[in-house]
Design a protein around this motif. Structure first.
Motif, short mmCIF file in Angstrom:
data_model
loop_
_atom_site.label_atom_id
_atom_site.label_comp_id
_atom_site.label_asym_id
_atom_site.label_seq_id
_atom_site.Cartn_x
_atom_site.Cartn_y
_atom_site.Cartn_z
N VAL A 116 0.86 -1.26 -0.06
CA VAL A 116 0.06 -0.07 -0.05
C VAL A 116 0.84 1.21 -0.07
CG1 VAL A 116 -1.86 1.30 1.06
CG2 VAL A 116 -1.69 -1.34 1.34
N SER A 117 0.75 2.12 -0.98
CA SER A 117 1.40 3.29 -1.17
C SER A 117 0.86 4.52 -0.49
CB SER A 117 1.78 3.59 -2.53
OG SER A 117 0.68 3.78 -3.31
N GLY A 118 -0.49 4.73 -0.16
CA GLY A 118 -1.10 6.00 0.17
C GLY A 118 -2.70 6.12 -0.12
N PRO A 119 -3.12 7.24 0.06
CA PRO A 119 -4.60 7.43 -0.09
C PRO A 119 -4.59 7.61 -1.72
CG PRO A 119 -3.62 9.44 0.80
CD PRO A 119 -2.70 8.15 0.98
N ASN A 120 -5.95 7.23 -2.16
CA ASN A 120 -6.15 7.32 -3.64
C ASN A 120 -6.68 8.94 -3.93
OD1 ASN A 120 -8.63 7.12 -5.81
ND2 ASN A 120 -7.00 5.88 -6.36
N ALA A 121 -6.07 9.50 -4.83
CA ALA A 121 -6.46 10.90 -4.93
C ALA A 121 -7.81 11.02 -5.19
CB ALA A 121 -5.57 11.36 -6.07
N GLY A 122 -8.61 10.32 -6.03
CA GLY A 122 -9.85 10.44 -6.47
C GLY A 122 -10.91 9.77 -5.76
N ASP A 123 -10.57 9.06 -4.58
CA ASP A 123 -11.76 8.39 -3.75
C ASP A 123 -11.11 8.34 -2.36
OD1 ASP A 123 -13.49 6.68 -2.55
OD2 ASP A 123 -13.14 5.13 -4.03
N VAL A 151 1.98 -5.42 -10.64
CA VAL A 151 0.81 -4.66 -11.31
C VAL A 151 0.54 -3.65 -10.05
CG1 VAL A 151 -0.29 -6.52 -12.43
CG2 VAL A 151 -0.55 -6.64 -10.19
N THR A 152 -0.43 -2.74 -10.62
CA THR A 152 -0.99 -1.53 -9.73
C THR A 152 -2.43 -1.66 -9.46
OG1 THR A 152 -0.99 0.06 -11.42
CG2 THR A 152 0.94 0.02 -10.08
N GLY A 153 -2.90 -0.86 -8.45
CA GLY A 153 -4.49 -0.86 -8.45
C GLY A 153 -4.70 0.05 -6.91
N LEU A 154 -6.05 -0.49 -6.66
CA LEU A 154 -6.44 0.04 -5.41
C LEU A 154 -7.49 -0.93 -4.65
CD1 LEU A 154 -9.62 1.15 -5.72
CD2 LEU A 154 -8.52 3.13 -7.13
N TYR A 155 -7.45 -0.52 -3.42
CA TYR A 155 -8.47 -1.26 -2.44
C TYR A 155 -9.52 -0.15 -1.78
CZ TYR A 155 -10.61 -4.13 1.26
OH TYR A 155 -11.57 -4.57 1.91
N ASN A 156 -10.59 -0.71 -2.19
CA ASN A 156 -11.84 0.37 -1.73
C ASN A 156 -12.28 -0.42 -0.45
OD1 ASN A 156 -14.85 0.95 -1.66
ND2 ASN A 156 -14.00 2.31 -3.28
N ASN A 157 -12.19 0.57 0.63
CA ASN A 157 -12.73 0.10 2.00
C ASN A 157 -14.23 0.00 2.21
OD1 ASN A 157 -10.32 -0.12 3.58
ND2 ASN A 157 -9.99 2.06 2.87
N THR A 158 -15.08 0.56 1.09
CA THR A 158 -16.51 0.69 1.19
C THR A 158 -17.15 -0.61 0.36
OG1 THR A 158 -16.75 3.07 1.08
CG2 THR A 158 -18.53 1.60 0.49
N THR A 159 -16.47 -1.03 -0.85
CA THR A 159 -16.83 -2.12 -1.52
C THR A 159 -16.00 -3.34 -1.21
OG1 THR A 159 -15.58 -1.63 -3.27
CG2 THR A 159 -17.77 -0.82 -3.46
N ASP A 192 -11.20 -6.94 -10.72
CA ASP A 192 -11.84 -6.76 -9.50
C ASP A 192 -12.07 -8.00 -8.51
OD1 ASP A 192 -12.05 -3.73 -10.18
OD2 ASP A 192 -13.74 -4.61 -11.53
N TYR A 193 -11.23 -7.90 -7.60
CA TYR A 193 -11.57 -8.97 -6.26
C TYR A 193 -12.24 -8.44 -5.13
CZ TYR A 193 -8.12 -11.70 -9.38
OH TYR A 193 -7.44 -12.47 -10.18
N VAL A 194 -13.40 -9.14 -4.99
CA VAL A 194 -14.01 -8.75 -3.68
C VAL A 194 -13.55 -9.72 -2.63
CG1 VAL A 194 -16.28 -9.02 -2.61
CG2 VAL A 194 -16.24 -8.35 -5.14
#
Length: 204
Positions: A116-123, A151-159, A192-194
């Motif tokens: 994990v590198s930091g907060p996502n700028a758009g979400d 590979v890069t990506g993001l983790y969404n804490n809501t979904t 997208d991995y749930v």
């Protein structure tokens, strides 16, 4: 006397400036830390994984992953978790296909590191990250290839979803695929991995 005082003032100003620069530099390079809850073992499923190489796309109807996450606060982002197992397709014909040909996809070099590198700028509910240490191979009729990198990506804490966005260094390191894939070709891996149980990863 004036000369000594003047030189002392100049030296003091230089020291303060240098000290300020040192503090600013240290602050700028300070690494964020993170809180993970609950952490521990996790599993995840995707129904839309794609590997795009040189305009051709390998799709898999399903992919499952499992691994571990650290738990608690003050955690470094690098190696905050790992992928200890990942499969593509359920073994049925047509689960994974590339250019109209059925393929098997096999992961190697496990575990892969979750970072994990930091907060996502758009979400505000998401954190940016990456998966490193990846190695995987594909094999089908008259076509084999091996891919390595990140590979890069993001983790969404809501979904509670890990979304891979196609970025990173993943590329073919070996290929025998009728010219469809060549060594050095960049591979764009998306999906997208749930994740279950639901995890929360936030910046401290």
């Amino acid at each position: 006397m004036r000369t000594i005082a003047k030189n002392t003032a100049i030296a003091t100003a230089a020291f303060v400036a240098a000290l300020g620069l040192s503090i600013s530099s240290a602050s700028a390079t300070a690494q964020s830390t993170f809180t993970v809850s609950p952490g521990g073992n996790w599993s995840a499923t995707s129904t839309n994984t794609e590997l795009s190489v040189s305009g051709s796309v390998l799709t898999c109807d399903t992919s499952t992953a499992s691994g571990t996450l650290q738990s608690g606060s003050g955690l470094a982002g690098d190696g905050i978790g790992s992928i200890t197992g990942i499969t593509f397709g359920s073994g049925d014909p047509g689960d994974c296909s590339f250019a109209g040909i059925d393929f098997d996809v096999t992961a190697a070099n496990l575990p892969w590191a979750l970072n994990v590198s930091g907060p996502n700028a758009g979400d505000p509910d998401a954190v940016d990250g990456s998966i490193t240490g990846i190695k995987a191979s594909i094999s089908g009729t008259l076509c084999t290839a091996t891919f390595e990198g990140s590979v890069t990506g993001l983790y969404n804490n809501t979904t509670h979803t890990l979304s891979l966005d196609g970025g990173g260094t993943l590329a073919a390191t070996a290929a025998n695929c009728l010219g469809l894939i060549n060594v050095g070709n960049h591979a764009s891996f998306t999906g997208d991995y749930v994740v279950t149980p639901a995890q929360t990863i936030t910046v401290d």
